[in-house]
Design a protein around this motif. Structure first.
Motif, short mmCIF file in Angstrom:
data_model
loop_
_atom_site.label_atom_id
_atom_site.label_comp_id
_atom_site.label_asym_id
_atom_site.label_seq_id
_atom_site.Cartn_x
_atom_site.Cartn_y
_atom_site.Cartn_z
N UNK A 164 7.21 -7.75 -1.41
CA UNK A 164 8.17 -8.68 -1.40
C UNK A 164 9.30 -8.40 -2.30
N UNK A 165 8.72 -7.69 -3.70
CA UNK A 165 9.83 -7.53 -4.46
C UNK A 165 10.72 -6.14 -4.17
N UNK A 166 10.01 -5.09 -3.54
CA UNK A 166 10.66 -4.05 -3.00
C UNK A 166 11.72 -4.69 -2.05
N UNK A 167 11.28 -5.31 -0.95
CA UNK A 167 12.32 -5.89 -0.05
C UNK A 167 13.28 -6.60 -0.55
N UNK A 168 13.17 -7.39 -1.50
CA UNK A 168 14.19 -8.55 -2.09
C UNK A 168 15.10 -7.79 -2.96
N UNK A 169 14.85 -6.49 -3.43
CA UNK A 169 15.72 -5.57 -4.23
C UNK A 169 16.54 -4.91 -3.06
N UNK A 170 16.13 -4.70 -2.02
CA UNK A 170 16.95 -4.09 -0.94
C UNK A 170 16.25 -2.77 -0.26
N UNK A 171 14.95 -2.79 -0.49
CA UNK A 171 14.18 -1.68 0.10
C UNK A 171 14.22 -1.99 1.71
N UNK A 172 14.17 -0.84 2.61
CA UNK A 172 14.58 -1.25 3.98
C UNK A 172 12.77 -1.04 4.63
N UNK A 173 11.90 -0.15 4.03
CA UNK A 173 10.63 -0.43 4.64
C UNK A 173 9.55 -0.02 3.47
N UNK A 174 8.37 -0.23 3.77
CA UNK A 174 7.35 0.06 2.76
C UNK A 174 6.04 0.71 3.44
N UNK A 175 5.67 1.64 2.97
CA UNK A 175 4.55 2.22 3.61
C UNK A 175 3.47 2.56 2.52
N UNK A 176 2.14 2.07 2.45
CA UNK A 176 1.14 1.96 1.63
C UNK A 176 0.25 3.58 1.66
N UNK A 177 -0.04 4.14 0.67
CA UNK A 177 -0.75 5.28 0.61
C UNK A 177 -2.24 4.75 0.57
#
Length: 246
Positions: free
Chosen positions: A88-101
């Motif tokens: 949520x924090x990454x997207x709220x700051x402007x990230x476009x996608x998130x991939x977990x390791x």
């Protein structure tokens, strides 16, 4: 496709580089957030892949600085932090996608390709201009269905032109795209590459795809969608050569 990777884990970075380069990406790797920020300000990247845990700062701060500086490069975050709050924090700051390791290499490549397509307003990996079709997934170019055999640099030049259809691409941008500021040859080499590329396209039956704008660079022109009329921009004229989504 030019990608900036920000990760200070050598083993992880090696895996990512292998996955992306096998799909034809031009990749640059840095280990700190400050390096990433400075490069993103200076050069045009198609995507930025970044870990959240960096030695000089965290990835959140890098995302914030990039977006506050009006740098719109698509950002894919890689992280071992899987809790919802991190995403949520990454997207709220402007990230476009998130991939977990840990992640699957093919999924990483697919997500980056999807990010790049969306950022260019494309819904598919294939872009056509008249009889010429470029497939960003397979890195192939065809004219009337027949494969045109291009060198790696010739393909990258055509890909950059197609992705920026309707805009003039300066020779300096081609050098940056091909060499990333490292051991760049004389700028006249771009004219040589474009000449050979034009010759191959013409021999395949697609002359006049690339237009020279004297003193400024090269361009391929926009055009209406030819295979999906519903995608035609409002008010666009019918007929003529141009960029279409397939």
């Amino acid at each position: 496709m030019r990608v900036l990777l920000v990760d200070n884990d050598a083993q992880a970075a090696s895996t990512i580089q292998r996955a992306l380069k096998s799909n034809g990406a031009v990749l640059e790797h840095v280990e700190t957030g400050e390096e990433a920020f400075q490069l993103a300000k200076r050069y045009d990247y198609d995507a930025l892949v970044m870990d959240l845990m960096l030695p000089d700062t965290d990835g959140y701060e890098v995302i914030r600085r990039l977006r506050w500086s009006s740098i719109t490069v698509p950002i894919l975050v890689l992280s071992s932090l899987t809790r919802p709050q991190a995403k949520v924090k990454a997207f709220s700051l402007g990230a476009d996608d998130f991939l977990a390791r840990p992640f699957d290499e093919s999924e990483l490549s697919a997500r980056i390709q999807a990010l790049v397509r969306r950022s260019k307003g494309l819904s598919h990996s294939r872009i056509s201009l008249g009889l010429t079709m470029l497939d960003m997934e397979s890195n192939l170019v065809t004219v009337s269905g027949q494969t045109v055999h291009l060198t790696e640099k010739e393909y990258r030049i055509l890909e950059l032109l197609f992705l920026r259809s309707g805009s003039i691409v300066a020779k300096e941008s081609f050098l940056n795209h091909l060499y990333g500021g490292n051991d760049e040859p004389d700028i006249k080499i771009i004219d040589v590459f474009v000449c050979k590329l034009r010759r191959k396209l013409a021999q395949a039956g697609a002359a006049d795809v690339i237009t020279t704008v004297w003193g400024r660079g090269y361009i391929v022109r926009d055009a209406v969608a030819t295979t999906q009329p519903a995608l035609r921009p409002p008010g666009a004229e019918t007929g003529g050569q141009g960029m279409a989504l397939i």
